[in-house]
Design an enzyme around this catalytic site. Structure first.
Site, PDB file in Angstrom:
ATOM      1  NE  ARG A  94      -2.774   8.358  -9.215  1.00  0.00           N
ATOM      2  CZ  ARG A  94      -3.417   7.965  -8.118  1.00  0.00           C
ATOM      3  NH1 ARG A  94      -2.736   7.524  -7.089  1.00  0.00           N
ATOM      4  NH2 ARG A  94      -4.728   8.006  -8.053  1.00  0.00           N
ATOM      5  CG  ASP A 143      -5.005   9.171   6.570  1.00  0.00           C
ATOM      6  OD1 ASP A 143      -4.643   9.575   7.667  1.00  0.00           O
ATOM      7  OD2 ASP A 143      -5.686   9.870   5.797  1.00  0.00           O
ATOM      8  CD  GLU A 153      -2.935   1.282   0.603  1.00  0.00           C
ATOM      9  OE1 GLU A 153      -2.634   1.601  -0.562  1.00  0.00           O
ATOM     10  OE2 GLU A 153      -4.105   1.211   1.013  1.00  0.00           O
ATOM     11  CG  ASP A 154      -0.859   4.888  -1.466  1.00  0.00           C
ATOM     12  OD1 ASP A 154      -1.564   4.243  -0.655  1.00  0.00           O
ATOM     13  OD2 ASP A 154      -1.332   5.774  -2.201  1.00  0.00           O
ATOM     14  CG  PHE A 201      -3.516  15.283   1.293  1.00  0.00           C
ATOM     15  CD1 PHE A 201      -4.399  14.305   1.716  1.00  0.00           C
ATOM     16  CD2 PHE A 201      -3.165  15.334  -0.040  1.00  0.00           C
ATOM     17  CE1 PHE A 201      -4.934  13.396   0.815  1.00  0.00           C
ATOM     18  CE2 PHE A 201      -3.693  14.429  -0.957  1.00  0.00           C
ATOM     19  CZ  PHE A 201      -4.581  13.463  -0.526  1.00  0.00           C
TER      20      PHE A 201
HETATM   21  P1  IMP Z   1      -7.146   5.180   5.233  1.00  0.00           P
HETATM   22  O1  IMP Z   1      -8.295   4.260   4.962  1.00  0.00           O
HETATM   23  O2  IMP Z   1      -7.602   6.411   5.960  1.00  0.00           O
HETATM   24  O3  IMP Z   1      -5.982   4.509   5.925  1.00  0.00           O
HETATM   25  O4  IMP Z   1      -6.680   5.753   3.851  1.00  0.00           O
HETATM   26  C1  IMP Z   1      -5.941   5.066   2.959  1.00  0.00           C
HETATM   27  C2  IMP Z   1      -6.027   5.702   1.591  1.00  0.00           C
HETATM   28  O5  IMP Z   1      -6.298   7.119   1.628  1.00  0.00           O
HETATM   29  C3  IMP Z   1      -4.682   5.581   0.899  1.00  0.00           C
HETATM   30  O6  IMP Z   1      -4.582   4.379   0.191  1.00  0.00           O
HETATM   31  C4  IMP Z   1      -4.661   6.790  -0.002  1.00  0.00           C
HETATM   32  O7  IMP Z   1      -5.268   6.476  -1.228  1.00  0.00           O
HETATM   33  C5  IMP Z   1      -5.498   7.831   0.708  1.00  0.00           C
HETATM   34  N1  IMP Z   1      -4.671   8.811   1.450  1.00  0.00           N
HETATM   35  C6  IMP Z   1      -4.625   8.985   2.777  1.00  0.00           C
HETATM   36  N2  IMP Z   1      -3.779   9.982   3.120  1.00  0.00           N
HETATM   37  C7  IMP Z   1      -3.258  10.432   1.951  1.00  0.00           C
HETATM   38  C8  IMP Z   1      -2.300  11.462   1.634  1.00  0.00           C
HETATM   39  O8  IMP Z   1      -1.726  12.168   2.493  1.00  0.00           O
HETATM   40  N3  IMP Z   1      -2.021  11.619   0.317  1.00  0.00           N
HETATM   41  C9  IMP Z   1      -2.597  10.873  -0.659  1.00  0.00           C
HETATM   42  N4  IMP Z   1      -3.495   9.918  -0.411  1.00  0.00           N
HETATM   43  C10 IMP Z   1      -3.825   9.695   0.892  1.00  0.00           C
END
Ligand code: IMP
Length: 170
Positions: free
Chosen positions: A162, A100, A96-97, A149
């Site tokens: 990207r 969050d 995963e990238d 962000f």
């Molecule tokens: P989570 O479900 O809140 O953990 O969010 C995960 C997804 O939110 C990641 O796979 C990203 O696609 C997106 N995301 C969360 N924070 C960022 C950020 O700072 N930049 C870009 N994408 C983010």
């Protein structure tokens, strides 16, 4: 191209990706690894990481969507594209990238475990620890990042930026 402040440089990303790959090489020596990249954000990280892996591996992808605005997840996750093979008895590594809130990864783990793999490990390039809403056990983490962000190296804002070689923020 819009200018961003550099949070993590290209050089630091390269070094860290190599270090993560050597830990994965050590942990899965002699085993087959079924790698699942989570699109779209994983593509650059997954590409660099897998080039360093030495075990036999399969690279597959999933795409999920979570409703929300451009910078906040809603926690309602939907699978848009699933893996293409059975995961039964396989060593799965999710790539995963960024993690969050943890909501997306928690959903993914639960979904993947239902497919009866031998093991499931998580590899994420970035982790925003301060935003955690659901704790997930991260096995391989590139960098802890502050509550900003971030874009670049696969991560987007409204599907842009990207292609930056570094991780940046406004
Ligand atoms: P989570 O479900 O809140 O953990 O969010 C995960 C997804 O939110 C990641 O796979 C990203 O696609 C997106 N995301 C969360 N924070 C960022 C950020 O700072 N930049 C870009 N994408 C983010």
């Amino acid at each position: 191209m819009q200018k961003f402040k550099v949070l993590i440089s290209e050089k630091d990303i390269k070094k860290r990706v190599k270090a993560l790959a050597s830990r994965i090489n050590r942990d899965f020596k002699g085993e087959h690894l079924y790698i699942i990249g989570i699109l779209n954000g994983c593509y650059m990280f997954l590409s660099d990481l897998t080039k360093e892996l030495k075990m036999p591996c399969t690279v597959d992808f999933m795409r999920v969507s979570s409703y929300g605005n451009a910078t906040e997840t809603s926690g309602i996750v939907r699978i848009i594209m699933d893996v293409s093979e059975s995961l039964s008895g396989k060593n799965v590594l999710i790539v995963e990238d960024i993690i969050d809130t943890g909501l997306t990864m928690d959903y993914l783990i639960r979904t993947i475990k239902q497919k009866k793999p031998k093991s499931v490990k998580i590899c994420t390039l970035l982790h925003k620890k301060v935003k955690t809403r659901i704790n997930v056990d991260i096995d391989y983490c590139g960098f802890e990042v502050p509550d900003k962000f971030v874009v670049g190296y696969g991560l987007d804002y409204n599907n842009m930026y990207r292609n930056l070689r570094y991780i940046g923020y406004k």
